[in-house]
Design a protein around this motif. Structure first.
Motif, short mmCIF file in Angstrom:
data_model
loop_
_atom_site.label_atom_id
_atom_site.label_comp_id
_atom_site.label_asym_id
_atom_site.label_seq_id
_atom_site.Cartn_x
_atom_site.Cartn_y
_atom_site.Cartn_z
N GLN A 177 -0.24 -3.57 -3.96
CA GLN A 177 -1.71 -3.67 -4.31
C GLN A 177 -2.57 -2.41 -4.64
O GLN A 177 -3.43 -2.52 -5.15
CB GLN A 177 -2.33 -4.69 -3.34
N SER A 178 -2.37 -1.38 -3.94
CA SER A 178 -3.18 -0.06 -3.62
C SER A 178 -2.12 0.96 -3.77
O SER A 178 -1.16 0.99 -3.00
CB SER A 178 -3.75 0.17 -2.39
N TYR A 208 0.92 -1.04 -0.12
CA TYR A 208 -0.20 0.13 0.18
C TYR A 208 0.81 1.21 -0.04
O TYR A 208 1.73 1.42 0.83
CB TYR A 208 -1.12 0.12 1.39
N ASN A 213 -9.73 4.62 -10.34
CA ASN A 213 -10.37 6.25 -9.93
C ASN A 213 -9.78 7.24 -10.82
O ASN A 213 -8.57 7.58 -10.50
CB ASN A 213 -10.05 6.60 -8.48
N ASP A 223 -5.72 5.12 -7.50
CA ASP A 223 -6.48 6.33 -7.46
C ASP A 223 -5.68 7.50 -8.10
O ASP A 223 -4.58 7.83 -7.44
CB ASP A 223 -6.90 6.59 -5.93
N LYS A 249 -4.18 -3.85 -7.47
CA LYS A 249 -5.52 -4.11 -7.81
C LYS A 249 -6.36 -2.69 -7.58
O LYS A 249 -7.53 -2.52 -8.24
CB LYS A 249 -6.17 -4.78 -6.59
N TYR A 250 -5.70 -1.74 -7.02
CA TYR A 250 -6.32 -0.43 -6.75
C TYR A 250 -5.55 0.68 -6.95
O TYR A 250 -4.52 0.88 -6.63
CB TYR A 250 -7.00 -0.11 -5.51
N LEU A 272 -5.29 -5.00 -12.18
CA LEU A 272 -5.94 -4.00 -11.76
C LEU A 272 -7.47 -3.91 -11.99
O LEU A 272 -8.02 -4.33 -13.03
CB LEU A 272 -5.34 -2.79 -12.42
N LYS A 297 -9.64 -2.14 -9.63
CA LYS A 297 -10.71 -0.54 -9.29
C LYS A 297 -9.64 0.41 -9.70
O LYS A 297 -8.38 0.30 -9.46
CB LYS A 297 -10.76 -0.74 -7.89
#
Length: 797
Positions: free
Chosen positions: A384-385, A361, A438, A413, A410-411, A434, A436
């Motif tokens: 992952q984020s 993260y 934003n 933003d 995976k996420y 990937l 999600k």
């Protein structure tokens, strides 16, 4: 101020009687008062920010949550809350209350949450409220601990906030029996401290450190059961105490989370804290509001194995104006922890880890990072984020290439940047896992749909410049949620490219009505958020409304956010209240109804025409006009209406004997004073019968009709009557004389002879007398009716 138990019991009985009535009249009472509370579901009453000096008297008895925060209340009494037997939460924070007697709440047996923080409290009575779970007395003016040993019986208490200026060793002994989840100690104004061991039995401990840094509170702290320690207002001397406190495993064996607010130190102090925590049992460290720190050229940090799993630094600016920033970037990039957050720090760059990283993260939001971040970085395979919102990224293609080596990502933003995508020739290469993404609040257009991860499940594109969704994009088979709010879409898109879509957000666009493609291709859609659009209330919108009415689709925020915008006469009307007839909206039905109505109208007209013999009359009018037209062209002088006869006689052939032997001889005398026009002797050869009839009627002063049952059976007699009556109205005179030769029963007259019926009903007619003595008067009346001086003609036919 303190009431006894009998008063409480009496109050409860009164409440039971008045509760029902109060529910019906509470709104009326509320509007009649100066201050009007906002009541939600009849349970929550909000009086906050109302400039109140006292507790309102009209609080609904059914209130369970009462908010009186941010007012100027200085005193509270038992009568203020006596009727609120169901109250569970009371917020009196940010007022001017100086004294507190807990007996005030003895009638509130269900009270669980009491907030009296940020007042001017100096004293509090020792009457525990056993039902309380949350009690906040922090940020007040207490000199000593405001609680006594009796409060040790409040076994339900889970949250306790205290504010104190003096601490003695025995002050907290009554807390030993309480199983607290959270304890807040406001020691900012601490002026007297008796050093000794401070033992707290709580999972979460928040201490606002004293302004006087000579009080070494942390040195005496023992927190065997505490998992999270939150310290605010950290000075330099507190840092030394903290770094001495943390390595002591006997005192803080269970401590896993450490949060430091409003820390006042330089880079050296920060490194001291980081290194100490790095080597302790702490797993999660949060540092916020550290101000501005100048990073030196060189510094030491030992990246040995650590228990630390996550590090969060926010609202702390790192400046490298006079130094090389690379060591600072390397410090953070090479941390072998799983989660790193550095936000609002002024970062303009971040190095790629020098070896395979443990990061899962990363949050670098609210910085000044650009497209150069993590270029060709292959060491973030476990990430992952990744949160990069509020930075200065511009190239969406570059962002996709940055994530391509991040196999576990995976996420992502990337919201609130300056992203655009204009290079349609090259394909984007995203991380293969990937799910999600934003991309909200950027500068993206509809071309963004050609640069999206194929396996994406949740996509946020709100607040961009998207006008439409292209049809030639690659199908996103896994996409389940997409947010397209606050764009410029004029149509509700179809789902041909999003077969698995479950949730669509398209609110605050330019949508007027859904497209037909939407209904056919979005069968799997479960929720639609489409409020705050300029809907056009017409036939096309009915199918959209029926989606909600029939339960085929859940419209989020229905019906309040769905209003008509066009046409202007319907603006502001909710779609739920818009109704239009099915026939108007169904073209086939509408055409069918019109055809049926037209056919019925035509059939009715034909029926009426034949029933009233209108074709016959039209035929007669046509013939009459044709004769008049020919006469006008050939003999214009005939229109001078020069009369040649006193009367034209119309009769049936069956009555000709009476006309020839009786009528004409008695009217025409040898002196020629009366001239009668008879068809047998006055019709002109070569002219049609109709022309002769019209001509004779026009040349005669009067028209005599000999009526009998034989007359009504004669077609030509009816023609003559019709033309004579028409001539009558054209000359505005009374030129018809009716002689009733024989009695005519009404039923004998054909239905088409309604004109004859009308004449016989409205006009006076002469009846032929059978008695000879009366015939003289008959002739006299008849001669008088037709007697007129005619101009002399040389030739009379």
């Amino acid at each position: 101020m303190v009431a006894n138990k009998e008063m409480c019991n009496m109050a409860k009985r009164i409440i039971l009687v008045t509760n029902i009535f109060f529910q019906y009249f509470v709104l009326t009472i509320t509007f009649c008062t100066h201050i009007q509370p906002s009541v939600e579901n009849g349970l929550t009453t909000n009086y906050s920010h109302r400039f109140l000096a006292s507790i309102p008297k009209n609080v609904p008895a059914q209130t369970t949550v009462l908010d009186l925060s941010y007012n100027s209340i200085s005193e509270i009494w038992i009568s203020d809350f006596r009727s609120l037997s169901k109250m569970q939460t009371l917020n009196l924070s940010h007022n001017l209350i100086r004294e507190l007697d807990f007996n005030i709440f003895q009638c509130n047996e269900t009270l669980e949450h009491l907030d009296l923080s940020h007042n001017h409290l100096q004293t509090a009575s020792c009457h525990p409220i056993t039902s309380l779970k949350h009690l906040d007395l922090s940020y007040n003016n207490f000199s000593d601990i405001p609680l006594c040993s009796e409060f040790g019986t409040m076994l339900n208490l889970k949250y306790l906030g205290l504010s104190v200026k003096k601490i003695q060793k025995s002050n907290f002994r009554f807390l030993a029996h309480l199983q607290l989840n959270t304890l807040v100690l406001d020691l900012e104004g601490l002026s007297e401290y008796g050093s000794g061991i401070l033992v707290f039995n709580t999972k979460n401990l928040h201490i606002i450190m004293p302004s006087n840094s000579d009080f070494h509170v942390l040195s005496d702290l023992e927190i065997n059961a505490t998992e999270s320690l939150d310290l605010s207002n950290i000075h330099e001397k507190h840092i030394i105490d903290l770094c001495t406190f943390l390595p002591n495993g006997n005192k803080n064996a269970s401590l896993l989370n450490l949060t430091l607010h409003n820390i006042q130190c330089d880079w050296k102090g920060l490194m001291y804290i980081l290194q100490t925590v790095w080597e302790s049992t702490i797993e999660h460290l949060v540092i916020s509001n550290g101000g501005q720190m100048d990073v030196p050229e060189t510094f030491k940090f030992n990246h040995t194995d650590t228990s630390l799993r996550s590090l969060t630094i926010k609202q702390t600016t790192f400046t490298t104006i006079y130094s090389e920033p690379t060591p600072m970037y390397r410090l953070f990039a090479n941390m072998n922890i799983t989660a790193l957050t550095i936000s609002d720090a002024g970062l303009i760059y971040m190095l790629c880890p020098s070896q395979y990283s443990h990061f899962k993260y990363l949050d670098f939001s609210n910085n000044s990072l650009t497209d150069a971040l993590f270029e060709s970085c292959n060491n973030l395979t476990l990430l992952q984020s990744l949160i990069l919102q509020r930075n200065k990224f511009k190239n969406l293609m570059g962002v996709s290439l940055m994530t391509s080596p991040m196999k576990a990502l995976k996420y992502l933003d990337m919201s609130k940047n300056l992203l655009q995508y204009k290079d349609n020739r090259n394909k984007c290469h995203w991380g293969e896992n990937l799910l999600k993404l934003n991309l909200s609040s950027n500068m993206l257009s509809e071309s963004v749909f050609r640069c999206l991860p194929l396996n994406i499940q949740i996509l946020d594109l709100h607040s961009n410049n998207i006008l439409t969704i292209p049809k030639d994009i690659m199908e996103l088979r896994a996409l389940e949620e997409i947010n397209l709010a606050s764009n410029k879409l004029a149509d509700l898109p179809g789902c041909l490219q999003f077969r698995s879509l479950r949730l669509l957000n398209i609110e605050m666009n330019s949508l007027t009505s859904p497209s037909s493609e939407f209904y056919h291709s979005c069968q799997s859609l479960k929720e639609l958020k489409a409020g705050h659009n300029p809907f056009k209330c017409s036939c096309e919108i009915r199918q959209f409304i029926n989606l909600q009415r029939k339960g085929l689709l859940k419209l989020v925020d229905w019906p309040g956010s769905y209003l008509c915008w066009y046409p202007e006469v319907l603006r502001g009307i909710r779609l739920e209240d818009f109704h239009v007839s099915d026939i108007i909206c169904n073209t086939t039905q509408l055409i069918t109804v019109i055809v049926i109505v037209v056919v019925a109208a035509v059939a009715l007209v034909f029926f009426l025409c034949f029933y009233f013999h209108i074709p016959w009359y039209l035929k007669m009018i046509w013939q009459w006009t044709q004769v008049k037209r020919r006469n006008w062209k050939s003999h214009p002088e005939d229109h001078l209406n020069t009369l040649q006869f006193h009367a034209f006689v119309s009769y049936s052939e069956h009555d000709s004997e009476w006309v020839k032997n009786v009528l004409i001889p008695n009217l025409e005398k040898e002196d020629g004073s009366i001239r009668i026009c008879q068809h047998e002797r006055n019709f002109v050869a070569g002219k049609s019968i109709v022309e002769n009839i019209i001509d004779c009627i026009e040349k005669s002063y009067k028209s005599i009709f000999v009526l009998s049952p034989n007359f009504v059976q004669s077609e030509w007699c009816h023609y003559e009557l019709y033309f004579a009556h028409h001539q009558l109205f054209s000359e505005d005179g009374y030129g018809l004389i009716l002689i009733l030769l024989e009695l005519i029963p009404t039923y004998v007259i054909p239905a088409r002879y309604h004109k004859l019926k009308a004449l016989m009903a409205k006009r006076t007619y002469l009846e032929w007398p059978k008695d000879k003595s009366k015939q003289g008067l008959f002739w006299a009346n008849l001669r008088a009716a037709i007697q007129i001086k005619l101009p002399k003609n040389e030739e009379i036919n």
